[in-house]
Design an enzyme around this catalytic site. Structure first.
Site, PDB file in Angstrom:
ATOM      1  N   GLY D   7     -14.580   2.265  -0.760  1.00  0.00           N
ATOM      2  CA  GLY D   7     -13.533   1.290  -0.638  1.00  0.00           C
ATOM      3  C   GLY D   7     -13.656   0.841   0.873  1.00  0.00           C
ATOM      4  N   ARG D  10     -10.264  -3.720   4.595  1.00  0.00           N
ATOM      5  CA  ARG D  10      -9.891  -3.667   6.319  1.00  0.00           C
ATOM      6  C   ARG D  10      -9.601  -1.929   6.485  1.00  0.00           C
ATOM      7  NH1 ARG D  10      -5.279  -7.674   6.780  1.00  0.00           N
ATOM      8  NH2 ARG D  10      -4.376  -6.190   5.211  1.00  0.00           N
ATOM      9  N   ASP D  30     -19.191   0.651  -1.501  1.00  0.00           N
ATOM     10  CA  ASP D  30     -18.141  -0.320  -1.861  1.00  0.00           C
ATOM     11  C   ASP D  30     -18.880  -1.270  -2.971  1.00  0.00           C
ATOM     12  OD1 ASP D  30     -15.466  -1.927  -0.229  1.00  0.00           O
ATOM     13  OD2 ASP D  30     -16.810  -3.197  -1.625  1.00  0.00           O
ATOM     14  N   ASN D  95      -2.308   3.781  -1.583  1.00  0.00           N
ATOM     15  CA  ASN D  95      -0.756   3.730  -1.723  1.00  0.00           C
ATOM     16  C   ASN D  95      -0.568   3.971  -3.273  1.00  0.00           C
ATOM     17  OD1 ASN D  95       0.195   3.115   0.667  1.00  0.00           O
ATOM     18  ND2 ASN D  95      -0.510   0.873   0.313  1.00  0.00           N
ATOM     19  N   GLY D 123      -1.556   0.148   9.231  1.00  0.00           N
ATOM     20  CA  GLY D 123      -1.706  -1.280   8.894  1.00  0.00           C
ATOM     21  C   GLY D 123      -3.007  -1.734   9.697  1.00  0.00           C
ATOM     22  N   LYS D 189       5.024   8.794   2.377  1.00  0.00           N
ATOM     23  CA  LYS D 189       4.783   7.703   2.619  1.00  0.00           C
ATOM     24  C   LYS D 189       5.572   6.681   1.753  1.00  0.00           C
ATOM     25  CE  LYS D 189       2.421   4.185   4.276  1.00  0.00           C
ATOM     26  NZ  LYS D 189       2.241   3.278   3.303  1.00  0.00           N
ATOM     27  N   HIS D 192       8.867   6.392   3.721  1.00  0.00           N
ATOM     28  CA  HIS D 192       8.778   5.733   4.797  1.00  0.00           C
ATOM     29  C   HIS D 192       8.895   4.012   4.667  1.00  0.00           C
ATOM     30  CE1 HIS D 192       5.629   3.343   7.223  1.00  0.00           C
ATOM     31  NE2 HIS D 192       6.126   4.122   8.497  1.00  0.00           N
ATOM     32  N   ASN D 193       7.880   3.701   3.485  1.00  0.00           N
ATOM     33  CA  ASN D 193       8.154   2.184   3.321  1.00  0.00           C
ATOM     34  C   ASN D 193       9.584   1.816   2.843  1.00  0.00           C
ATOM     35  OD1 ASN D 193       5.204   2.688   3.595  1.00  0.00           O
ATOM     36  ND2 ASN D 193       4.966   0.759   2.245  1.00  0.00           N
ATOM     37  N   GLU D 196      11.147   1.343   5.866  1.00  0.00           N
ATOM     38  CA  GLU D 196      10.942   0.038   6.484  1.00  0.00           C
ATOM     39  C   GLU D 196      11.497  -1.034   5.756  1.00  0.00           C
ATOM     40  OE1 GLU D 196       6.348  -0.086   6.139  1.00  0.00           O
ATOM     41  OE2 GLU D 196       6.810  -2.112   5.324  1.00  0.00           O
ATOM     42  N   TYR D 197      11.872  -1.365   4.749  1.00  0.00           N
ATOM     43  CA  TYR D 197      12.585  -2.225   3.927  1.00  0.00           C
ATOM     44  C   TYR D 197      13.901  -2.464   4.620  1.00  0.00           C
ATOM     45  CZ  TYR D 197       9.204  -2.903   0.177  1.00  0.00           C
ATOM     46  OH  TYR D 197       7.753  -3.150  -0.489  1.00  0.00           O
TER      47      TYR D 197
END
Lengths: 326, 326, 326, 326
Positions: D7, D10, D30, D95, D123, D189, D192-193, D196-197
């Protein structure tokens, strides 16, 4: 007994009609002569000015003001009180902020004029069902007006008696209470409306989840195409969530299940906001009532600045590009 | 018609009684022989094992399982289905997660056994008021059981008819609906309970603000010492917030206005949580329903770790030292 | 330049020290002579009364009031203004409600006295890190005080420049802004604190979930015994949630992971409440900020009346008996 | 050391680049040959099939899968594991839902293949700033991969040391932690998100109130026309609300204060939802995190069914006719 009524809109007019039907008399005034005329035909005595109105009332006078809360009510109470005298009663039956009642009552007290605030629930159904009334003011004035309140209230009706109320104030079972001193009536009505927002939002969210039970986000075997009108109807009988608001919901869904008549824009009157302000003053966590109010605020926005800012941050840290809103 | 009932607790027992009263017959089984005995005295046929229970049912059989949701219901449905045959019906009337219904119905379908899920509301009042039922399952099975549902349901009673319902399914007005395929009954009941949490929290917050209207944080002229019992009572008549939950609240406040019988610890059953999970799956913002659930979670904590962390941060940036909790 | 300071607590005292270090001069006054003495030793000119204080200031005077918001600040500004003259400046650097600033500025304008409100963030760290300042007032007064603000502000430091700011007001990069007319400074500071509550609550809830990841309610294979101190630390580097509040959290967890020093009782200062009031006035849905405030309210209650009412209803419809709180 | 990467989007591509820069070697694959080619030019060894990829890895192998969570990752892990042998390591750096990690690790354990889950934050900035990593898996595998994690992590940098951490795991200060067994990395994680929200929503609401401070609903003397870009900038220095998200906000506002580039539609990734599910499982009141998620759901709706239902009820009890949405 005789009652004067200023403001002959839907609420004021129907209050007068309900009084007349029960043998009371009324003197009525409104800026709109047509409104006065309609009630004169129904049996009231009409007045063509505030002065005329006051002069036609028997002393000690009882004058009910039923006008939009805020500047109009303020000005009318002021003008009216200038024409009245000791022992007269001014009743504010609108949706005034209870702090205004406290202030006005204090000002009128110096002149021995009574000030009674009446929070009324019942809306367009009041003429037929009666008005649920929460009353603030001094005991003498509230007691003097009792015949009026007794007529306007819904009465015991066929609602089952609450066990354990023996010896308690019987007026509550008739549909009206003397909540406390001036301001207490509108305070209780304010909280009533705050609760109303919370109840409405609870139903609305539940039906929203039912509505989206056929969402393609769900696995096919767990999708349901539900009949929301039948669901509202069935809950009216024997369920824990039965209520008058549910009756109204069932009624709306019976003829327009998709609610296509509505744009999604929802107004609020001041009471929901004042409820939150009161909760904050008292340090009471009014979680659900506040969130219900905020959902109404949000309903009026198309593209919220807050939401745009979320997208800006998402682009900033993750390079995320949001889709355009359809 | 004949119905088999497994699980003779308050709900199962009363369902059988209501059926017997209306001329139906019942075969009953429970792990507790006393429970069986009590219903035999009321006219039911008793069974002393699952095998005995199944053998006493006329084919095609209809067996209602009324047990705590989860492992017990799962095991019982499994054991029961092993004893049953094509065209029999298993009814789960408990509070199962609707996803379990979907799965079980799929498993039983291979053997042509029908699976019907019935969400019931009405609690301890059902024997007297009837049960509000939301039913999932295939049409043939649900139709076959109609006489049972018709008896258990509250019926039209004296609740006013909803205008505009002509031509719609008349069962909803009787207090039961066929909501959709297996799982749909418990899905609708789940949302019912989610709404219930929201409604309850709305009332609770409103009364909390009324309760604290005499707070010393308020200016003296704006403090009120309100009679919460009378307020609940008056709202029962003609107000927008009237409901069965309000009736119950009025009843509780009539005899214990300070609610001193309660510790403040509030349980939740699974439905409130599943409602939020469903909302999240559907991307529906269930703001009020979620917050109502969280307030219950919070009610069970004494000193929350989250709150301690706030204090730690406050000390970190401002040197604030919180007072000890009284 | 010369600045007068009234109120030599932690904030006022440190502001004076930071000014003296950078070559400014200061006249200082406090009800507590010891506080005055300490700053005289640091190089300030002491005053033993408000009159003495005013007389020692060069005209046009600049007097900074750094006292608790509310009655004390109000009285001090009033007394001080009585001793001052046209073109003098009064600065309120406390946590006043911005509406009070608007009112005071209007009153002082008649006498041509400038009123500048300064919201400061930085708390106990300001002496070392500098104070982030949000300033309201007329341009002439704010510009005159610029040397003071430039010294007090943190300065550019080693914080990376924000791209795209060329041509914008360079003061923001130094850590202070002229936000608008009188009141604007405290308004912006108020919102700053409202946001602070929301950020804190977000971390607190996240860590609460991490803390309970070993809950017995979870299946054994999905339970984790996490090291919260290490988690806070790792997020300080390269993660999206890094912040100064997280730094403080990591610091607290490094030495007391169970946060046993804290009772769970969390105070709030007025700004969080005023933020909600402002949001409601503007019809902005401040969902998260309100809920953060309410969680603090709730943290101070042991057995909430609202929660007891939920239990009363649950008993009413379902016969549920809640367990006692442990 | 050598790492295989499947994969090369980015994230995956930049991870390989950061490893190569620091002297590691990489085998890459990939579906898109162009992506492989680009990294071969950067120094990696390319593979043209999964089989080729596995054959080019030194034993014991270490293969990092960096693909969208869900079906693709699932299928790839399955296919990959079929080609691998005892003591090899599969790393899922995407994720994924932590429950999937727990399951996969259990399945692979039977074949003595290690499964390591890595939650990464950072990111688009990771190549430059390094990746903050939360790692789950058995100790042997995580330790073996330490050289890779050490290179990918941000390192201590110029972030001040947290006092009191002496003797604690030094990896946290470098920007990575071994959170616990398989699943623990993605669990941390996920939270964490979720946080973040909440943080994002807190800023968004605060700025929304600032934005509407010039609302005509306010009295003229309390309206402010604020410069939001300068406010975000000033808070970056010395204030309690400084954070990386605020840096990004300041950056966005510097060039587009009205945020006209954004439609107001805000996506969410799964972690915010899973965070709420986890909170509900643990009975943790995740008030603010949930509300933050719901505001995103709401941002995507134009005319919400829930809102329409509120209007229907308002019409029902009060005859209110909502205005059309503009």
């Amino acid at each position: 007994m005789q009652l004067g009524m200023i403001g002959l809109g839907r609420m004021g007019g129907n209050i007068v009609r309900r009084l007349l039907r029960d043998g009371h008399t009324a003197v009525v005034f409104d800026q709109n002569p047509e409104a006065v005329k309609a009630l004169v035909e129904a049996g009231a005595v009409g007045a063509d000015s505030l002065e005329d109105f006051v002069s036609k009332l028997d002393v000690p006078r009882a004058a009910w003001v039923m006008l939009p809360a805020g500047a109009i009510t303020e000005a009318t109470v002021k003008a009216l009180s200038g024409l009245m005298q000791a022992d007269d009663v001014i009743i504010d039956g609108g949706n005034s902020f209870y702090g205004d009642d406290v202030r006005r009552a204090g000002e009128l007290k110096d002149r021995s004029i009574h000030y009674v605030d009446v929070g009324t629930s019942g809306g367009v159904w009041g003429l037929e069902r009666g008005y649920c009334m929460m009353i603030g003011g001094d005991k003498a004035a509230v007691d003097r007006l009792d015949p009026v309140f007794a007529t306007l209230a819904p009465g015991i009706g066929d609602i089952p008696k609450t066990p354990g109320r023996d010896g308690r104030d019987p007026r509550a079972e008739q549909g009206y209470i003397h909540a406390g001193p001036s301001g207490a009536g509108h305070f209780v009505k304010m909280i009533h409306n705050g609760i109303e927002y919370g109840l409405m939002q609870a139903y609305a969210e539940g039906f929203d989840i039912l509505k989206h039970a056929d969402s393609e986000a769900l696995p096919p075997e767990r999708r349901f195409d539900l009949n929301l009108g039948d669901i509202a109807e069935v809950w009216r009988r024997g369920s824990v969530v039965s209520s008058w608001l549910l009756d109204l919901t069932a009624s709306a869904l019976a003829t327009d299940e998709k609610l296509e008549d509505y744009s999604g824009y929802v107004e609020d009157s001041g009471e929901g906001r004042w409820t939150i302000n009161a909760a904050i003053e008292e340090s009471v966590p009014a979680t659900v009532l506040s969130n219900a109010l905020y959902r109404r605020f949000r309903s009026r926005e198309d593209a919220s600045y807050a939401d745009k800012m979320l997208s800006a941050m998402r682009k900033g840290f993750g390079g995320h590009q949001e889709p355009k809103k359809s």
